[in-house]
Design an enzyme around this catalytic site. Structure first.
Site, PDB file in Angstrom:
ATOM      1  N   HIS A  18      22.901 -15.560 -15.106  1.00  0.00           N
ATOM      2  CA  HIS A  18      24.121 -14.769 -15.328  1.00  0.00           C
ATOM      3  C   HIS A  18      23.953 -13.421 -14.641  1.00  0.00           C
ATOM      4  O   HIS A  18      23.451 -12.463 -15.217  1.00  0.00           O
ATOM      5  CB  HIS A  18      24.352 -14.607 -16.843  1.00  0.00           C
ATOM      6  N   HIS A 194      32.707 -17.249 -19.183  1.00  0.00           N
ATOM      7  CA  HIS A 194      32.407 -16.178 -20.133  1.00  0.00           C
ATOM      8  C   HIS A 194      33.248 -16.449 -21.379  1.00  0.00           C
ATOM      9  O   HIS A 194      34.463 -16.684 -21.281  1.00  0.00           O
ATOM     10  CB  HIS A 194      32.815 -14.816 -19.563  1.00  0.00           C
ATOM     11  N   GLU A 197      32.060 -12.858 -25.682  1.00  0.00           N
ATOM     12  CA  GLU A 197      31.425 -11.555 -25.402  1.00  0.00           C
ATOM     13  C   GLU A 197      32.205 -10.535 -26.234  1.00  0.00           C
ATOM     14  O   GLU A 197      31.693 -10.039 -27.234  1.00  0.00           O
ATOM     15  CB  GLU A 197      31.500 -11.224 -23.910  1.00  0.00           C
ATOM     16  N   ASP A 275      23.412  -9.678 -15.948  1.00  0.00           N
ATOM     17  CA  ASP A 275      24.865  -9.480 -15.863  1.00  0.00           C
ATOM     18  C   ASP A 275      25.234  -8.612 -14.660  1.00  0.00           C
ATOM     19  O   ASP A 275      25.619  -9.157 -13.627  1.00  0.00           O
ATOM     20  CB  ASP A 275      25.409  -8.886 -17.169  1.00  0.00           C
ATOM     21  N   ASP A 276      25.163  -7.297 -14.809  1.00  0.00           N
ATOM     22  CA  ASP A 276      25.532  -6.367 -13.731  1.00  0.00           C
ATOM     23  C   ASP A 276      24.446  -5.299 -13.638  1.00  0.00           C
ATOM     24  O   ASP A 276      24.622  -4.162 -14.109  1.00  0.00           O
ATOM     25  CB  ASP A 276      26.890  -5.720 -14.053  1.00  0.00           C
TER      26      ASP A 276
HETATM   27  N1  HPA Z   1      32.217  -9.944 -18.563  1.00  0.00           N
HETATM   28  C1  HPA Z   1      33.345 -10.249 -17.938  1.00  0.00           C
HETATM   29  N2  HPA Z   1      33.516 -10.029 -16.646  1.00  0.00           N
HETATM   30  C2  HPA Z   1      32.526  -9.506 -15.937  1.00  0.00           C
HETATM   31  C3  HPA Z   1      31.336  -9.174 -16.533  1.00  0.00           C
HETATM   32  C4  HPA Z   1      31.162  -9.423 -17.920  1.00  0.00           C
HETATM   33  O1  HPA Z   1      30.129  -9.163 -18.557  1.00  0.00           O
HETATM   34  N3  HPA Z   1      30.547  -8.661 -15.557  1.00  0.00           N
HETATM   35  C5  HPA Z   1      31.247  -8.710 -14.409  1.00  0.00           C
HETATM   36  N4  HPA Z   1      32.452  -9.219 -14.640  1.00  0.00           N
HETATM   37 ZN    ZN Z   2      29.068 -11.504 -16.899  1.00  0.00          ZN
END
Ligand code: HPA
Ligand code: ZN
Length: 337
Positions: A18, A194, A197, A275-276
Site C-alpha cells: 500500500h 480503500h 479508513e 501509504d504516502d
Molecule cells: N486514502 C485515500 N486516498 C488516498 C490515500 C489514502 O490513504 N493516499 C493517497 N490517496
Molecule cells: Zn492509501
C-alpha cells in the site's frame, strides 16, 4: 525500547502493498521538477512546502497531495519519482512492492496516460526490487470517468496487474464503482479498494460483496463490527494497514491507540505499509518502528507481519514461497527476544 527487536524488524525481508507513488514525491523533488518543467509553486521554499503538511483528516491531506502532483508532466518525471521510491524501498529491505498510481490526477492536466504508465513501469523494470503496478480510480470522480480511464489504460494492460479505489472515501461508497470493477474482473485484473479508513464497516462489506476485492486497503475500522471481523479472518482477507498515515490523518489520536495488535490478535492478515511516505514522514521501516515503539509487539508479531506481507501479495505462488522461505530463514537465526 528493545533496540535488537527494532533492528530485526528493519532488516527483515518484507513486501509493501500500500504505497501511492504520488505520495512518495518528496518536497525536494517537487521543487526540482517544478523548476525543470516551469510549473509555478505557491510556496517559496522546500521548507515552506513541508511546513504546509499540516493535515487533520483525509481531505486536507488530499488537497495538498494533488497540488504536489501537479509538477509531474513528462514520462521522465514519473520515472524519477518511482526510481527515488524504489531506492528507499530497497534500503528498507523491501523485496517486493505493489505500487498504486492515480492516472486521473495526471490525465486531467493533459498528461498522456501512456507517459504516466511507461515512466513508472520503466523505473520498476530498472530496479532490482520486484515491483508491480495497481491503477487506482479516484472515487470522488464519476463512474463514467473511471470507465474512460480504464479504456485509455488498456493499451498498457501488460504493465499493471490490478486496480484499486482511492481518494475521498466518505460519500463515495464502493457501490458507485460496482460496474467498473465487474469489467476489471472480466479483464482478469486483481482488485483492491480503500475501505474502512474514514468510512464505516459497511464500506468494507460493500467492497467485499459488490466489488469482490482481494484485499482491503486500510480496513482498520472493521473491528467496530464483530461479524465482519470474523468474516475477514475466516476468508484470510488481508488488510494493508498504514500506521503513520492513520496517526497523521487522525484515524487514531496516538500510535499507542492504534489497533494493529488487536487486528493481529483477531487473526487477521494485517500488513504494515507506508501509504504516502513523503507526506507522512516515513517509508515502510519508519512505519514498523513507530508501531513497535508504541505497541506491545514482539518478535512473533514481526515474523507474522513479514509473512503476511508476502502471503497477501499478488505474486505467483512459487515466488511467494521463495520469499516466505527467506523470511523463515531470517527469523530462525533469532532466539525469542
Ligand atoms: N486514502 C485515500 N486516498 C488516498 C490515500 C489514502 O490513504 N493516499 C493517497 N490517496
Ligand atoms: Zn492509501
Amino acid at each position: 525500547m528493545n533496540t535488537q527487536l527494532l533492528h530485526i524488524v528493519q532488516n527483515m525481508p518484507k513486501a509493501e502493498l500500500h504505497i501511492h507513488i504520488e505520495g512518495s514525491l518528496e518536497p525536494e523533488l517537487i521543487f526540482a521538477l517544478a523548476q525543470r518543467n516551469g510549473v509555478p509553486l505557491s510556496y517559496p521554499s522546500v521548507d515552506a512546502l513541508r511546513a504546509a503538511y499540516d493535515f487533520h483528516d483525509l481531505q486536507s491531506f488530499l488537497d495538498i497531495y494533488y497540488a504536489g502532483a501537479s509538477v509531474l508532466l513528462k514520462e521522465q518525471d514519473f520515472y524519477d519519482m518511482t526510481a527515488a521510491y524504489l531506492a528507499k524501498a530497497k534500503a528498507d529491505h523491501v523485496r517486493h512492492t505493489e505500487i498504486f498510481f492515480d492516472p486521473q490526477t495526471h490525465t486531467a492536466r493533459g498528461v498522456p496516460i501512456g507517459d504516466v504508465i511507461n515512466g513508472i513501469h520503466r523505473a520498476c523494470a530498472d530496479s532490482d526490487v520486484s515491483a508491480t503496478l495497481i491503477l487506482c480510480f479516484l472515487r470522488h470522480l464519476s463512474e463514467e470517468d473511471a470507465f474512460a480511464t480504464l479504456d485509455a489504460a488498456l493499451p498498457y494492460r501488460d504493465k499493471f496487474i490490478g486496480v484499486g479505489l482511492d481518494s475521498s472515501e466518505v460519500g463515495h461508497p464502493p457501490e458507485k464503482f460496482e460496474r467498473v470493477f465487474a469489467r476489471c474482473r472480466e479483464l482478469g485484473l486483481h482488485l483492491v479498494a480503500h475501505a474502512g479508513e474514514e468510512g464505516p464497516p459497511a464500506y468494507i462489506r460493500a467492497a467485499l460483496d459488490l466489488l469482490h476485492v482481494e484485499r482491503i486497503d486500510h480496513g482498520v475500522r472493521c473491528l467496530e463490527d464483530v461479524d465482519l471481523t470474523r468474516r475477514i479472518a475466516s476468508e484470510k482477507m488481508a488488510l494493508t494497514v498504514c500506521p503513520l498515515s492513520n496517526i497523521k490523518l487522525r484515524v487514531f489520536d496516538h500510535m499507542r491507540e492504534h489497533n494493529l495488535l488487536q487486528l493481529l490478535d483477531a487473526g487477521l492478515v494485517a500488513t504494515v505499509n507506508s501509504d504516502d511516505p513523503a507526506y507522512f514522514r516515513g517509508y515502510v521501516n519508519a512505519n514498523y518502528v513507530a508501531a513497535f515503539e508504541s505497541l506491545p509487539l514482539g518478535l512473533q508479531h514481526a515474523h507474522q507481519l513479514a509473512k503476511n506481507s508476502f502471503a497477501a501479495s499478488f505474486l505467483p505462488q512459487a515466488e511467494k514461497d521463495k520469499y516466505l522461505a527467506e523470511v523463515d530463514a531470517y527469523f530462525a537465526a533469532f532466539d525469542v527476544v
